[in-house]
Design a protein around this motif. Structure first.
Motif, PDB file in Angstrom:
ATOM      1  N   ASP A  10      -1.855  28.566   7.769  1.00  0.00           N
ATOM      2  CA  ASP A  10      -1.536  27.862   9.006  1.00  0.00           C
ATOM      3  C   ASP A  10      -0.114  27.300   9.036  1.00  0.00           C
ATOM      4  OD1 ASP A  10      -2.459  27.308  11.604  1.00  0.00           O
ATOM      5  OD2 ASP A  10      -2.860  25.219  11.098  1.00  0.00           O
ATOM      6  N   HIS A  54      -0.643  32.060  12.162  1.00  0.00           N
ATOM      7  CA  HIS A  54      -0.503  32.538  13.543  1.00  0.00           C
ATOM      8  C   HIS A  54       0.667  31.884  14.268  1.00  0.00           C
ATOM      9  CE1 HIS A  54      -2.893  29.180  15.702  1.00  0.00           C
ATOM     10  NE2 HIS A  54      -2.558  28.762  14.507  1.00  0.00           N
ATOM     11  N   HIS A  55       1.684  31.435  13.493  1.00  0.00           N
ATOM     12  CA  HIS A  55       2.911  30.927  14.125  1.00  0.00           C
ATOM     13  C   HIS A  55       3.966  32.036  14.145  1.00  0.00           C
ATOM     14  CE1 HIS A  55       0.934  27.194  12.753  1.00  0.00           C
ATOM     15  NE2 HIS A  55       1.400  26.746  13.891  1.00  0.00           N
ATOM     16  N   THR A  89      -5.627  30.200  12.604  1.00  0.00           N
ATOM     17  CA  THR A  89      -5.695  30.767  11.251  1.00  0.00           C
ATOM     18  C   THR A  89      -7.158  30.922  10.836  1.00  0.00           C
ATOM     19  OG1 THR A  89      -3.592  29.737  10.765  1.00  0.00           O
ATOM     20  CG2 THR A  89      -4.893  30.439   8.877  1.00  0.00           C
ATOM     21  N   ASP A 143      -7.510  23.270  12.255  1.00  0.00           N
ATOM     22  CA  ASP A 143      -7.377  24.683  11.900  1.00  0.00           C
ATOM     23  C   ASP A 143      -6.909  24.836  10.452  1.00  0.00           C
ATOM     24  OD1 ASP A 143      -7.297  27.462  12.224  1.00  0.00           O
ATOM     25  OD2 ASP A 143      -5.187  27.407  12.854  1.00  0.00           O
ATOM     26  N   ASP A 194      -7.965  24.398  17.596  1.00  0.00           N
ATOM     27  CA  ASP A 194      -6.680  25.005  17.947  1.00  0.00           C
ATOM     28  C   ASP A 194      -6.654  25.569  19.369  1.00  0.00           C
ATOM     29  OD1 ASP A 194      -5.011  24.453  15.839  1.00  0.00           O
ATOM     30  OD2 ASP A 194      -4.417  26.540  15.529  1.00  0.00           O
TER      31      ASP A 194
HETATM   32 MN    MN Z   1      -3.307  26.659  13.637  1.00  0.00          MN
END
Ligand code: MN
Ligand code: 5GP
Length: 352
Positions: A104, A130-131, A150, A40, A182
């Protein structure tokens, strides 16, 4: 193109506008990813890189350290700069950049030694990730923990900016690779119907999804397979009452299998195939550090577990961490953690 109307505006439109305007205003753009870049991190970076290059912009990708062979097929992968190989040159590029994309990862600690160069650069910094819990040292933050990858966010960014028509096959392939890796080949984190609308849009760009699957998942060495066999038969503990399983490898264990980077990628997923196991952990002794990977099912928060005991984090069902101490201490810490999380493990198992 009947689907092109139906995607949500996930990224607030004013942020899309601001990012696109920043791109147009910048002369030196650098894209960065987290340590040990995965499908990703690389897919999202390369897709954005191709978009920028196709517009005639000066762009490069700098990643903290190297990445596995099964990701090197992506177009442009051989143009990526690796910080660890030449820190002085990479620092120079980062300090001269006027725009830096942080893809990411949520905090600069995730880029390891490259963090200082990143923090001291005066470039405008745009985080796309996207964390959970993004840090504050970014000028624009596009953070969507509910989104698969991401790479999906990069697709959405370009799509929302009206760039779908000109999206190239190479960009679509990189985005597909990131979304696929992912989500474990769309087996988790991928229940949002819009994911499949996006896949449909990528397939219309002539992405060969089966070829990408083979490049990534059918590209291992025989040694890697033998190491997997050894790990599952000799180094796996199952704790049925706690619905948990552990696999673990010392450096000595890995040596006979001529371990190379990426060889153990995906190992942590296997114990989840055991009936009633909702939490899987992989402890691997690396050079000077012990690396941990966690995977869980249902509501069990393996990112909380990683943060509490192993200085880590990540997603609810996929997280990681590191441990500085002896191998035995890492195993003991894991056991202590399991006991503390006993109730949560049992609760989550009821949801199966
Ligand atoms: Mn990722
Ligand atoms: P993996 O097990 O595939 O290495 O990592 C799974 C996820 O855990 C990554 O996507 C990342 O979100 C998170 N992760 C892995 N290692 C670390 C770490 O050392 N620290 C933090 N905060 N997150 C990690």
């Amino acid at each position: 193109m009947k689907f092109t109307e139906s995607l949500s505006d996930t990224i607030p439109p004013q942020k899309v506008e601001e990012i696109m305007a920043s791109i147009e205003r910048s002369e030196k753009i650098v894209i960065t990813t987290h340590l040990s870049p995965d499908g990703d991190a690389l897919g999202s970076s390369l897709a954005l890189y191709h978009y920028l290059k196709n517009r005639g912009l000066n762009a490069r990708i700098i990643v903290p350290n190297s990445f596995p062979n099964f990701l090197k097929w992506m177009k442009g992968a051989n143009e990526i700069d690796i910080y660890e190989y030449n820190p002085a040159a990479a620092k120079h590029i980062l300090s001269n950049a006027d725009l830096i994309f942080c893809l990411d990862y949520n905090i600069s600690k995730r880029v390891g030694d490259m963090g200082t160069a990143l923090e001291t650069s005066t470039a405008k910094k745009i985080l796309i990730d996207h964390h959970l819990s993004p840090g504050e040292d970014f000028d624009v933050i596009v953070s969507h923990p509910g989104i698969s990858s991401t790479s999906e966010l990069i697709f959405r960014l370009l799509f929302q900016a009206g760039k779908y028509e000109t999206l190239t096959r190479a960009e679509a392939e990189c985005i597909y690779c990131g979304m696929m890796t992912d989500t474990g080949g769309f087996t988790y984190n991928s229940s949002d119907p819009e994911i499949f609308e996006i896949i449909s849009l990528l397939l219309r760009k002539n992405v060969d999804k089966d070829a990408i699957y083979s490049q990534v998942f059918h590209n291992y060495s025989a040694d890697r397979f033998r190491l997997l066999g050894f790990t599952l038969s000799q180094r796996m503990e199952v704790y049925p009452e706690l619905h948990s399983a552990l696999i673990h490898l010392t450096r000595e264990d890995q040596a006979p299998f001529r371990f190379s980077k990426g060889d153990t990628e995906g190992f942590v997923n296997y114990p989840l195939s055991i009936k009633n196991i909702i939490f899987s952990t992989f402890i691997r002794e690396d050079e000077g550090v012990i690396k941990l990977s966690f995977r869980s099912q249902k509501s069990f928060p393996c990112n909380e577990f990683a943060a509490e005991f192993f200085n880590g984090g990540g997603h609810l069902n996929a997280s990681g961490g590191e441990f500085y101490g002896t191998y035995q201490e890492a195993l003991n810490t894991y056991s202590r953690g399991l006991k503390k999380y006993e109730e949560k493990l049992k609760e989550a198992n009821k949801e199966l």
